[in-house]
Design an enzyme around this catalytic site. Structure first.
Site, PDB file in Angstrom:
ATOM      1  CG  HIS A 205      -0.495  -3.257   5.190  1.00 53.19           C
ATOM      2  ND1 HIS A 205      -0.574  -3.824   5.584  1.00 53.19           N
ATOM      3  CD2 HIS A 205      -1.793  -2.150   4.480  1.00 53.19           C
ATOM      4  CE1 HIS A 205      -1.574  -3.992   6.004  1.00 53.19           C
ATOM      5  NE2 HIS A 205      -2.636  -2.811   5.527  1.00 53.19           N
TER       6      HIS A 205
HETATM    7  C1  UD1 Z   1      -5.383   0.261   2.305  1.00 53.95           C
HETATM    8  C2  UD1 Z   1      -6.392   0.912   3.426  1.00 53.95           C
HETATM    9  C3  UD1 Z   1      -5.985   0.738   4.633  1.00 53.95           C
HETATM   10  C4  UD1 Z   1      -5.807  -1.665   4.850  1.00 53.95           C
HETATM   11  C5  UD1 Z   1      -4.509  -1.869   3.104  1.00 53.95           C
HETATM   12  C6  UD1 Z   1      -4.653  -3.277   2.938  1.00 53.95           C
HETATM   13  C7  UD1 Z   1      -6.595   3.155   3.657  1.00 53.95           C
HETATM   14  C8  UD1 Z   1      -6.264   4.828   3.593  1.00 53.95           C
HETATM   15  N1  UD1 Z   1      -5.930   2.232   3.619  1.00 53.95           N
HETATM   16  O1  UD1 Z   1      -4.492   0.542   2.879  1.00 53.95           O
HETATM   17  O2  UD1 Z   1      -6.349   0.466   5.532  1.00 53.95           O
HETATM   18  O3  UD1 Z   1      -4.959  -1.932   5.508  1.00 53.95           O
HETATM   19  O4  UD1 Z   1      -5.676  -1.770   2.512  1.00 53.95           O
HETATM   20  O5  UD1 Z   1      -3.982  -3.798   1.837  1.00 53.95           O
HETATM   21  O6  UD1 Z   1      -7.714   3.177   2.654  1.00 53.95           O
HETATM   22  N2  UD1 Z   1      -0.615  -0.231  -4.877  1.00 53.95           N
HETATM   23  C9  UD1 Z   1      -0.347  -0.349  -5.923  1.00 53.95           C
HETATM   24  N3  UD1 Z   1      -1.768  -1.638  -6.259  1.00 53.95           N
HETATM   25  C10 UD1 Z   1      -2.464  -1.328  -5.600  1.00 53.95           C
HETATM   26  C11 UD1 Z   1      -2.949  -0.573  -4.358  1.00 53.95           C
HETATM   27  C12 UD1 Z   1      -1.886   0.255  -4.500  1.00 53.95           C
HETATM   28  O7  UD1 Z   1       0.344  -0.524  -6.081  1.00 53.95           O
HETATM   29  O8  UD1 Z   1      -3.419  -2.280  -6.168  1.00 53.95           O
HETATM   30  C13 UD1 Z   1       0.113   1.291  -3.719  1.00 53.95           C
HETATM   31  C14 UD1 Z   1       0.451   2.450  -4.814  1.00 53.95           C
HETATM   32  O9  UD1 Z   1       1.699   2.797  -4.763  1.00 53.95           O
HETATM   33  C15 UD1 Z   1      -0.379   3.031  -3.534  1.00 53.95           C
HETATM   34  C16 UD1 Z   1       0.010   2.791  -2.332  1.00 53.95           C
HETATM   35  O10 UD1 Z   1       0.240   1.568  -2.484  1.00 53.95           O
HETATM   36  O11 UD1 Z   1      -0.368   4.100  -3.358  1.00 53.95           O
HETATM   37  C17 UD1 Z   1      -1.013   2.598  -1.124  1.00 53.95           C
HETATM   38  O12 UD1 Z   1      -2.284   2.323  -1.674  1.00 53.95           O
HETATM   39  P1  UD1 Z   1      -3.840   3.108  -0.556  1.00 53.95           P
HETATM   40  O13 UD1 Z   1      -4.582   2.147  -1.359  1.00 53.95           O
HETATM   41  O14 UD1 Z   1      -3.087   4.141  -0.721  1.00 53.95           O
HETATM   42  O15 UD1 Z   1      -2.938   1.858   0.712  1.00 53.95           O
HETATM   43  P2  UD1 Z   1      -2.811   0.918   0.872  1.00 53.95           P
HETATM   44  O16 UD1 Z   1      -2.015   1.220   1.796  1.00 53.95           O
HETATM   45  O17 UD1 Z   1      -3.420  -0.607  -0.100  1.00 53.95           O
END
Ligand code: UD1
Length: 355
Positions: A205
């Site tokens: 991820h």
């Molecule tokens: C975040 C953390 C990472 C951690 C990970 C655990 C940061 C910078 N990164 O990464 O350190 O290892 O969480 O999972 O804080 N999305 C969904 N549904 C959700 C959440 C996210 O669809 O409930 C998708 C969206 O497209 C979003 C993308 O995932 O833009 C990234 O989500 P984000 O919370 O920015 O970062 P993670 O990759 O989850």
């Protein structure tokens, strides 16, 4: 004493479960603030329900966005929360945008901040997590380190006086469910018609592996070419990026599957032939379950797993294939992540520092 825990992303909910239990046992008031960084039920609600945390006291509902937008929205919303609840401590977890937002808000309001999982370093300044953890460590008042290596990193940065070694709270949670797992076959075996030891569990991820189309295609192809089925428990981020980049997540040996709840993931890991991941938590969980891990990154914060032979770093298809087929590592009784009582030490440290 009143502690406000600020959490937002999946691994933080697991750590929160250990802290919430220890706070309750010590009779400490514990307010849970969910930033809303993760909002899909399988990334959020399922952990609160399964790990017996109950509903958060405050939910900011911030959702996804660029780093600045997401972090800024949390920062703007947290001032009022801390103002209302007046915690003695703000407890922040790990290295996400929720961590750094809560730290900044609390520091500026002169509320003591404790950082759980302090001192981890990848020394890779391109990782968003590395910025978050370095900034949080330097701003926080109390640094709760999970390992001796983390303690040393903090000392090297001049932060020894604020540091306490408590152990790893994810280990507490794993030890709690591990015994139940032994007699419980993974539901995934039946669902996908897999044999115990006849498949790998994968999670990918991180931005470094998902955001560049060529990189994601390379990783998917490498997993697709392995000698056993590879169940990719796909975080929404990798699903979204794969769709945008036109990369197939089900091809060859690779089978994309929805993420699993905590105990199901541990059960699936326990009966697998190995784990392939870029997650920090899963590297450690594989080690603690005695399952070999191959980490698709150029470095790891959990260096003990590498030193003890249970984890290898692999980036190319050849390295990943060599990683999963390497001889089984030597059994070790080393316990670099503590004894399963880290959360109790965290609560003690907060109580003592408040006196
Ligand atoms: C975040 C953390 C990472 C951690 C990970 C655990 C940061 C910078 N990164 O990464 O350190 O290892 O969480 O999972 O804080 N999305 C969904 N549904 C959700 C959440 C996210 O669809 O409930 C998708 C969206 O497209 C979003 C993308 O995932 O833009 C990234 O989500 P984000 O919370 O920015 O970062 P993670 O990759 O989850």
């Amino acid at each position: 004493m009143k502690i406000a825990s600020v959490v937002g992303a999946r691994p933080q909910f697991v750590k929160l479960a250990a802290i919430h239990k220890a706070a309750k046992a010590a009779g400490v008031e514990h307010i849970i603030v969910h930033t809303g960084q993760h909002y899909d039920p399988m990334l959020s609600d399922v952990f609160f329900e399964e790990l017996g945390i109950g509903a958060p006291d405050v939910h900011l509902g911030v959702g996804s966005g660029t780093h600045g937008v997401q972090t800024g929205a949390m920062l703007a919303a947290l001032d009022a929360v801390f103002e209302e609840h007046q915690p003695d401590w703000v407890l922040v977890y790990g290295d996400t945008n929720s961590t750094v937002a809560a730290t900044l808000s609390a520091v500026k309001m002169h509320i003591p901040v404790a950082h759980l999982e302090a001192g981890l370093r990848s020394f890779n300044r391109r990782m968003p997590e590395e910025h978050n953890r370095v900034m949080t460590d330097h701003a926080a008042d109390l640094l709760l380190a999970p390992t001796q290596v983390a303690v040393e990193h903090l000392a090297n940065e001049g932060l020894a006086e604020r540091t306490i070694l408590v152990g790893d709270v994810m280990t507490d949670v794993l030890f709690d469910v591990r015994d139940e797992l032994a007699g419980r076959p993974s539901a995934l075996l039946k669902e996908l018609d897999l044999e115990p030891g006849g498949y790998y569990v994968a999670t990918i991820h991180r931005a470094e592996n998902t955001d560049d189309p060529a990189r994601l295609a390379t990783v998917a192809l490498a997993l697709a070419g392995l000698d056993k089925p590879v169940v990719l428990l796909a975080h929404p981020r990798v699903v979204a990026k794969a769709a945008a980049h036109g990369v197939e997540l089900t091809q060859g040996s690779l089978i994309a599957h929805a993420p699993l709840a905590y105990a199901d993931l541990m059960a699936a890991t326990l009966s697998s032939a190995g784990v392939i991941t870029d997650s920090g938590g899963l590297q450690k969980e594989a080690f603690l379950l005695g399952v070999p891990c191959t980490t698709v990154r150029t470095e790891t914060e959990w260096v003990e797993t590498i030193e003890l032979g249970w984890n290898v770093l692999a980036n190319t298809a050849e390295e990943i294939s060599a990683g999963v087929s390497r001889p089984r590592p030597k059994v070790t009784d080393a316990a670099p992540y503590g004894d399963g009582h880290a959360a109790e030490r965290v609560i003690d440290a907060l109580l003592n520092a408040a006196r």
